[in-house]
Design a protein around this motif. Structure first.
Motif, PDB file in Angstrom:
ATOM      1  N   HIS A 164       0.837  -1.199   0.000  1.00  0.00           N
ATOM      2  CA  HIS A 164       0.000   0.000   0.000  1.00  0.00           C
ATOM      3  C   HIS A 164       0.874   1.252   0.000  1.00  0.00           C
ATOM      4  O   HIS A 164       0.550   2.258  -0.652  1.00  0.00           O
ATOM      5  CB  HIS A 164      -0.938  -0.003   1.210  1.00  0.00           C
ATOM      6  N   ALA A 165       1.977   1.208   0.733  1.00  0.00           N
ATOM      7  CA  ALA A 165       2.902   2.345   0.765  1.00  0.00           C
ATOM      8  C   ALA A 165       3.505   2.601  -0.613  1.00  0.00           C
ATOM      9  O   ALA A 165       3.647   3.753  -1.035  1.00  0.00           O
ATOM     10  CB  ALA A 165       4.004   2.088   1.790  1.00  0.00           C
ATOM     11  N   VAL A 166       3.861   1.538  -1.317  1.00  0.00           N
ATOM     12  CA  VAL A 166       4.412   1.689  -2.664  1.00  0.00           C
ATOM     13  C   VAL A 166       3.410   2.363  -3.587  1.00  0.00           C
ATOM     14  O   VAL A 166       3.765   3.227  -4.401  1.00  0.00           O
ATOM     15  CB  VAL A 166       4.844   0.318  -3.225  1.00  0.00           C
ATOM     16  N   GLU A 167       2.146   1.995  -3.459  1.00  0.00           N
ATOM     17  CA  GLU A 167       1.118   2.632  -4.288  1.00  0.00           C
ATOM     18  C   GLU A 167       1.030   4.128  -4.005  1.00  0.00           C
ATOM     19  O   GLU A 167       0.904   4.945  -4.928  1.00  0.00           O
ATOM     20  CB  GLU A 167      -0.244   1.966  -4.046  1.00  0.00           C
ATOM     21  N   GLY A 168       1.117   4.517  -2.741  1.00  0.00           N
ATOM     22  CA  GLY A 168       1.027   5.926  -2.384  1.00  0.00           C
ATOM     23  C   GLY A 168       2.224   6.718  -2.869  1.00  0.00           C
ATOM     24  O   GLY A 168       2.075   7.816  -3.438  1.00  0.00           O
ATOM     25  N   MET A 169       3.410   6.194  -2.655  1.00  0.00           N
ATOM     26  CA  MET A 169       4.599   6.960  -3.059  1.00  0.00           C
ATOM     27  C   MET A 169       4.690   7.057  -4.577  1.00  0.00           C
ATOM     28  O   MET A 169       5.184   8.056  -5.120  1.00  0.00           O
ATOM     29  CB  MET A 169       5.862   6.348  -2.466  1.00  0.00           C
ATOM     30  N   THR A 170       4.199   6.042  -5.282  1.00  0.00           N
ATOM     31  CA  THR A 170       4.203   6.087  -6.744  1.00  0.00           C
ATOM     32  C   THR A 170       3.351   7.231  -7.259  1.00  0.00           C
ATOM     33  O   THR A 170       3.752   7.957  -8.184  1.00  0.00           O
ATOM     34  CB  THR A 170       3.718   4.736  -7.309  1.00  0.00           C
ATOM     35  N   VAL A 240       0.556   7.306 -19.588  1.00  0.00           N
ATOM     36  CA  VAL A 240       0.171   6.584 -18.375  1.00  0.00           C
ATOM     37  C   VAL A 240       1.173   6.879 -17.272  1.00  0.00           C
ATOM     38  O   VAL A 240       2.353   6.545 -17.379  1.00  0.00           O
ATOM     39  CB  VAL A 240       0.107   5.060 -18.633  1.00  0.00           C
ATOM     40  N   THR A 241       0.698   7.491 -16.201  1.00  0.00           N
ATOM     41  CA  THR A 241       1.557   7.733 -15.047  1.00  0.00           C
ATOM     42  C   THR A 241       0.705   7.843 -13.789  1.00  0.00           C
ATOM     43  O   THR A 241      -0.472   8.207 -13.845  1.00  0.00           O
ATOM     44  CB  THR A 241       2.426   8.996 -15.229  1.00  0.00           C
ATOM     45  N   GLY A 242       1.306   7.486 -12.676  1.00  0.00           N
ATOM     46  CA  GLY A 242       0.610   7.569 -11.391  1.00  0.00           C
ATOM     47  C   GLY A 242      -0.481   6.542 -11.224  1.00  0.00           C
ATOM     48  O   GLY A 242      -1.393   6.725 -10.413  1.00  0.00           O
ATOM     49  N   THR A 243      -0.387   5.442 -11.938  1.00  0.00           N
ATOM     50  CA  THR A 243      -1.473   4.467 -11.893  1.00  0.00           C
ATOM     51  C   THR A 243      -0.943   3.074 -11.597  1.00  0.00           C
ATOM     52  O   THR A 243       0.259   2.820 -11.622  1.00  0.00           O
ATOM     53  CB  THR A 243      -2.259   4.470 -13.221  1.00  0.00           C
TER      54      THR A 243
END
Length: 254
Positions: A164-170, A240-243
């Motif tokens: 979940h942290a990886v998703e947020g920092m991405t 595509v970015t931030g997804t």
């Protein structure tokens, strides 16, 4: 009439860094990028297995190098990327899991998983982005996350927390580095059959539970991730970015 043309999936002239590249998803990603024409630097902790994998790819004509490196050693990681970069593409497939009941989690287990899955992932992306920005180049940074970055799982509290942290920092990095032409995304696989997950699939009850949750009715293969990484790395994914690209067979749809 001028018809639109499909953007290229080819990667000639681009350099890629793939971590966790000695086996499983990381090796599959390195192979996919090399097949598309990229020059690939493969990184993993174990030198022997890494070089064996790299040699096998080179025997087929791939432009591949290898370097034994623990990306959780942040100073060594930074020095390596600064010396060998810039890299146009990052695929961070290095990861760790120590599954168990949340009530039994030890501080040592938490720190070990977080050191690889969050801290090393963060600073690997940072180092590659710094090199790209210094060189004035665009790029594509891809974190191999997990479907568990979007749902919960029994005995996976620490693993889920890190993904979940990886998703947020991405998402945050994509917002910051977008103006420099740097795209940042995750790929979120379901359970993928690899040497590291073989013991899970050898348990009939656990395999049946996994197959019931995956709407396509089969477990994932490393080949299922290869097209996704090529899409995000290439011009085909230029907007595509931030997804998060979920390669989960429909697990999270329900």
């Amino acid at each position: 009439m001028s018809l639109p043309r499909t953007p290229s999936f080819r990667l000639e002239g681009r350099r890629a860094l793939v971590t966790g590249a000695s086996s499983g998803i990381g090796l599959a990603c390195a192979s996919a990028l090399a097949d598309a024409g990229a020059e690939v630097m493969m990184v993993a902790r174990g030198a022997d297995r890494l070089e064996e994998a790299a040699a096998e790819l080179r025997s087929g004509g791939a432009k591949v190098g290898s370097r034994a490196l623990d990306i959780a050693d942040i100073p060594a990681l930074r020095a390596f990327v600064a010396a060998d970069g810039p890299f146009d593409i990052l695929v961070n497939a290095a990861g760790m899991a120590r599954h168990g009941a949340a009530l039994d989690t030890t501080e040592a287990d938490f720190d070990a998983v977080a050191a690889v899955n969050i801290k090393a992932a963060y600073f690997t992306a940072q180092a590659v982005a710094q090199g790209l920005i210094a060189a004035g180049k665009p790029g594509s940074l891809i974190q191999i996350s997990s479907q568990m970055g979007h749902v919960g799982g029994v005995d996976r509290a620490v693993y889920c927390a890190t993904k979940h942290a990886v998703e947020g920092m991405t998402k945050a990095m994509a917002m910051e580095w977008g103006p420099q032409g740097i795209r940042v995304n995750t790929i979120c696989p379901t359970f993928i059959l690899t040497p590291l997950t073989q013991s899970t699939f050898d348990d009939p009850a656990r395999r049946a539970w996994i197959e019931e949750k995956i709407k396509l009715g089969r477990v994932g293969r490393v080949e299922d991730v290869m097209g996704a990484v090529l899409y995000l790395a290439s011009d085909a994914g230029a907007m595509v970015t931030g997804t998060a690209l979920k390669v989960d067979g429909g697990w999270t749809a329900g």
